[in-house]
Design a protein around this motif. Sequence first.
Motif, PDB file in Angstrom:
ATOM      1  N   GLU A   1      -2.062 -37.342   5.791  1.00  0.00           N
ATOM      2  CA  GLU A   1      -3.408 -37.806   6.116  1.00  0.00           C
ATOM      3  C   GLU A   1      -4.130 -38.430   4.926  1.00  0.00           C
ATOM      4  O   GLU A   1      -5.246 -38.911   5.056  1.00  0.00           O
ATOM      5  CB  GLU A   1      -4.235 -36.641   6.663  1.00  0.00           C
ATOM      6  CG  GLU A   1      -3.683 -36.107   7.986  1.00  0.00           C
ATOM      7  CD  GLU A   1      -4.507 -34.959   8.544  1.00  0.00           C
ATOM      8  OE1 GLU A   1      -5.070 -35.123   9.632  1.00  0.00           O
ATOM      9  OE2 GLU A   1      -4.579 -33.911   7.860  1.00  0.00           O
ATOM     10  N   SER A   2      -3.469 -38.456   3.781  1.00  0.00           N
ATOM     11  CA  SER A   2      -4.093 -39.023   2.592  1.00  0.00           C
ATOM     12  C   SER A   2      -4.159 -40.549   2.680  1.00  0.00           C
ATOM     13  O   SER A   2      -3.273 -41.200   3.244  1.00  0.00           O
ATOM     14  CB  SER A   2      -3.304 -38.617   1.344  1.00  0.00           C
ATOM     15  OG  SER A   2      -3.721 -39.362   0.222  1.00  0.00           O
ATOM     16  N   GLU A   3      -5.190 -41.130   2.087  1.00  0.00           N
ATOM     17  CA  GLU A   3      -5.307 -42.582   2.044  1.00  0.00           C
ATOM     18  C   GLU A   3      -4.217 -43.210   1.182  1.00  0.00           C
ATOM     19  O   GLU A   3      -3.895 -44.391   1.323  1.00  0.00           O
ATOM     20  CB  GLU A   3      -6.688 -42.986   1.501  1.00  0.00           C
ATOM     21  CG  GLU A   3      -7.842 -42.629   2.424  1.00  0.00           C
ATOM     22  CD  GLU A   3      -9.174 -43.114   1.876  1.00  0.00           C
ATOM     23  OE1 GLU A   3      -9.186 -43.692   0.769  1.00  0.00           O
ATOM     24  OE2 GLU A   3     -10.196 -42.899   2.549  1.00  0.00           O
ATOM     25  N   ASP A   4      -3.645 -42.431   0.282  1.00  0.00           N
ATOM     26  CA  ASP A   4      -2.603 -42.946  -0.618  1.00  0.00           C
ATOM     27  C   ASP A   4      -1.204 -42.846  -0.031  1.00  0.00           C
ATOM     28  O   ASP A   4      -0.241 -43.308  -0.649  1.00  0.00           O
ATOM     29  CB  ASP A   4      -2.636 -42.161  -1.938  1.00  0.00           C
ATOM     30  CG  ASP A   4      -3.954 -42.324  -2.672  1.00  0.00           C
ATOM     31  OD1 ASP A   4      -4.546 -43.410  -2.592  1.00  0.00           O
ATOM     32  OD2 ASP A   4      -4.386 -41.353  -3.316  1.00  0.00           O
TER      33      ASP A   4
ATOM     34  N   LEU B   1       0.487 -44.268   2.472  1.00  0.00           N
ATOM     35  CA  LEU B   1       1.245 -45.474   2.789  1.00  0.00           C
ATOM     36  C   LEU B   1       1.753 -46.168   1.533  1.00  0.00           C
ATOM     37  O   LEU B   1       2.909 -46.615   1.491  1.00  0.00           O
ATOM     38  CB  LEU B   1       0.398 -46.445   3.614  1.00  0.00           C
ATOM     39  CG  LEU B   1       1.113 -47.735   4.046  1.00  0.00           C
ATOM     40  CD1 LEU B   1       2.355 -47.421   4.875  1.00  0.00           C
ATOM     41  CD2 LEU B   1       0.151 -48.638   4.835  1.00  0.00           C
TER      42      LEU B   1
ATOM     43  N   ASN C   1       4.389 -31.934   2.062  1.00  0.00           N
ATOM     44  CA  ASN C   1       3.986 -33.254   1.573  1.00  0.00           C
ATOM     45  C   ASN C   1       5.081 -33.956   0.767  1.00  0.00           C
ATOM     46  O   ASN C   1       4.809 -34.605  -0.236  1.00  0.00           O
ATOM     47  CB  ASN C   1       2.704 -33.141   0.737  1.00  0.00           C
ATOM     48  CG  ASN C   1       1.557 -32.510   1.505  1.00  0.00           C
ATOM     49  OD1 ASN C   1       1.395 -32.779   2.704  1.00  0.00           O
ATOM     50  ND2 ASN C   1       0.783 -31.673   0.850  1.00  0.00           N
TER      51      ASN C   1
END
Length: 276
Positions: free
Chosen positions: A110-113, A115, A167
Amino acid sequence: MSKNYLITGACRGIGRGLSRLLLQKGHRVFLLDNNDVEIEQMKHQIPKWLSNLTFSSDAQSRYEILRADMSRKEDIEMAARSASAFFDGSLDVLVNNAANTSGAHGPGLESEDFLAVWENSVQVNLTGSALLSRACLPMLKRQPPRRPHGGNIVMVSSTRAYQSEPNSEAYASTKAGLLGLSHAMACSLADDGIKVNAILPGWINVVHESKEGDEQGMKWEDGLSEDDQRWHFSGRVGKVEDILKAVEYFSDSDSFITGEELKVDGGVTRRMTYPE
């Protein structure tokens, strides 16, 4: 007998240790890395490692270090051309070791990083290995009468191809992808005499294989506890020498083995673990 090795990620960690040990055994090594600091450190260290050996007089002709980014197709093609010139068109062993390890412990899904890390991990760990292998094929194919056998490609995967921590999606997926790439290439390249195998390292302690390790005089066992060692069925954490033995095992030009996987993990993947 001296062999020609091309190693990616060659100036840090497992790649640096392999390069050092192979050079000290008299092999010729072409080193690729993208870390300028560690590249300069290797240029400084290699002459020291080879200074007392019988072939020290021509030691400088036994290696070359090149900066290359395994996420860039242009760098990969340039590296293959340079290696071909260095080895006079004949490569015995390609070790695809370079990896983006930032995806081994995050960021989470779910982190913005996520991708950005995912895409770079795929590009370096998986696509880079495939493209460099392809670029090196002319050097690896049978070359009769000079070389009746083809060369070897060794993929450095990870036990994370089979086991995960939270993760670790990017790292685990690309390391598992290397296993599929290995057996597919073993099938496709068999007629050219090229063998392709994969090594799956477990905990191989290589913190000392770096500029910081040199400056601090670190040794392999630094930072390891008795519990760390006992956790392994083998009674100790892994060393880069253990990976060298696996690489040498797969480097036999007349080997019967191809398309296989070899775990080098001290038995840890066979340990049954229950919640306490």
